[in-house]
Design an enzyme around this catalytic site. Sequence first.
Site, mmCIF file in Angstrom:
data_model
loop_
_atom_site.group_PDB
_atom_site.id
_atom_site.type_symbol
_atom_site.label_atom_id
_atom_site.label_comp_id
_atom_site.label_asym_id
_atom_site.label_seq_id
_atom_site.Cartn_x
_atom_site.Cartn_y
_atom_site.Cartn_z
ATOM 1 N N LYS A 1 79.186 3.188 -10.738
ATOM 2 C CA LYS A 1 79.552 2.624 -9.350
ATOM 3 C C LYS A 1 79.223 1.225 -9.335
ATOM 4 C CE LYS A 1 75.894 5.169 -10.170
ATOM 5 N NZ LYS A 1 75.306 6.386 -10.153
ATOM 6 N N GLY B 1 79.504 12.228 -7.563
ATOM 7 C CA GLY B 1 79.427 12.948 -8.862
ATOM 8 C C GLY B 1 80.828 13.909 -8.946
ATOM 9 N N GLU C 1 68.821 7.310 -11.512
ATOM 10 C CA GLU C 1 69.416 6.214 -12.191
ATOM 11 C C GLU C 1 68.139 5.864 -13.363
ATOM 12 O OE1 GLU C 1 72.547 4.571 -11.487
ATOM 13 O OE2 GLU C 1 72.556 6.568 -10.805
ATOM 14 N N LYS D 1 78.289 2.818 -3.534
ATOM 15 C CA LYS D 1 79.287 4.220 -3.348
ATOM 16 C C LYS D 1 79.779 3.620 -1.827
ATOM 17 C CE LYS D 1 76.831 7.277 -6.293
ATOM 18 N NZ LYS D 1 75.637 8.273 -6.319
HETATM 19 N N1 HSE Z 1 71.573 8.520 -9.306
HETATM 20 C C1 HSE Z 1 72.822 8.870 -8.743
HETATM 21 C C2 HSE Z 1 72.479 9.890 -7.813
HETATM 22 C C3 HSE Z 1 73.755 9.559 -9.945
HETATM 23 O O1 HSE Z 1 71.378 10.452 -7.642
HETATM 24 O O2 HSE Z 1 73.325 10.343 -6.895
HETATM 25 C C4 HSE Z 1 75.053 9.869 -9.440
HETATM 26 O O3 HSE Z 1 75.811 8.809 -9.063
#
Ligand code: HSE
Length: 396
Positions: free
Chosen positions: A100, A129, A185, A200
């Site tokens: 993203k 996701g 992340e 996002k």
């Molecule tokens: N770290 C991100 C989340 C992973 O927790 O949504 C998916 O984009």
Amino acid sequence: MKKIAIVGFGVVGGGVAEILQRNAKIIEKNAGEAIELGYIVDLRDMPDSPFADKMVKDFAVVENDPTVSIVVEAIGGCGAALQFVRRALTAGKSVVTSNKQLVAEHGLELFRLAKEHGVNFLFEASVGGGIPVLNPMTRCLGANELYEVSGILNGTTNYILSQMLEKGESFDGALKNAQKLGYAEANPAADVEGTDAARKSCILAGLAFGGNVAPDDIHVEGITAVTSVDAAFAEAGGMKIKLLGRALVRDGKKYVFVSPHFMKQEQPLACVGDVFNAILVRGSDVGETMFYGPGAGRYPTASAVLGDVIDIVRNPGREQPTGWEAAEEKPASFDTFKARYYIRTREEKALVQQKLGQITWLPDQQGCSGGVTEPCTRAQLKAVGVALDACWPVFE
Ligand code: HSE
């Protein structure tokens, strides 16, 4: 038969390789031909991996192999990932990514590059996701003017909030679990401070409204300021607290922001717990739709990546619509966003009410007052000079 390469063999890259092998027959049926894993590019030595025979360290091997037509970028970030994606597109290979940050910060350049070389750059897995949301927005809802795309866009923070507010887990304990489960992340500050949801939100804004919104141009507030006192107020008011990323038109202005929100327990988004994400899309003719599913994790994300791979294989030579144009879009300031606001304060209720107008007070919690204002803007709340320890919109 189509040959693909995976660049980066971590959580997502590994998931793509596994599903490609495990579901080879289903994938072949849906793609119309077999999809073979040609290479995995990773600098690390992994002699015990079942895919050891596919591993190479040098991206040039993929770049120079004309039989590889699709590259799956699963490195993350905008360092090596950006370089490899540029090189793959320039070499005439389509690219699929769940990255993203790459899409939000370099999307326009990469769409252009893909177009120039007659290939595709697809990124369904970058938002939500495993949830199919970007393709449905631009295709199935393509006849609508979209007014609002708002949702729980970060699985890690939704998991942490659910564990803290519903199971009494500590912030640190919940974050550690989210990391163990592969949701967070590499630097989890991007999750808890709202940066990931901001990226996002900008992607969703680009697809919904057509302009390019930069993550640096939007208000971003994560969950680090949400306390057990706020949780107690939410509970007392029959509400939930959720971190929402939003792109919407209100009072003729476009807003894009990330903030904790209070919402009535009956709201569909309020029921979305743990690592799940949900994205609510309001359109001119469809009305309200909601897309729900696992927002992070190895297999859900890999599932969305492979959906894009199948899409490219099924539609050779067709440029996939993204609906995202070059024009820059500067969203209106969050301070002018009109809504009812949840406030928490230690000031005298009578004084607060005198300055802010009608407040629906909730039962006091741990020596603090909390309540919900009538519709107003944050600029109005700030201007009256009442010390507010928390001030977040109510989603309705
Ligand atoms: N770290 C991100 C989340 C992973 O927790 O949504 C998916 O984009």
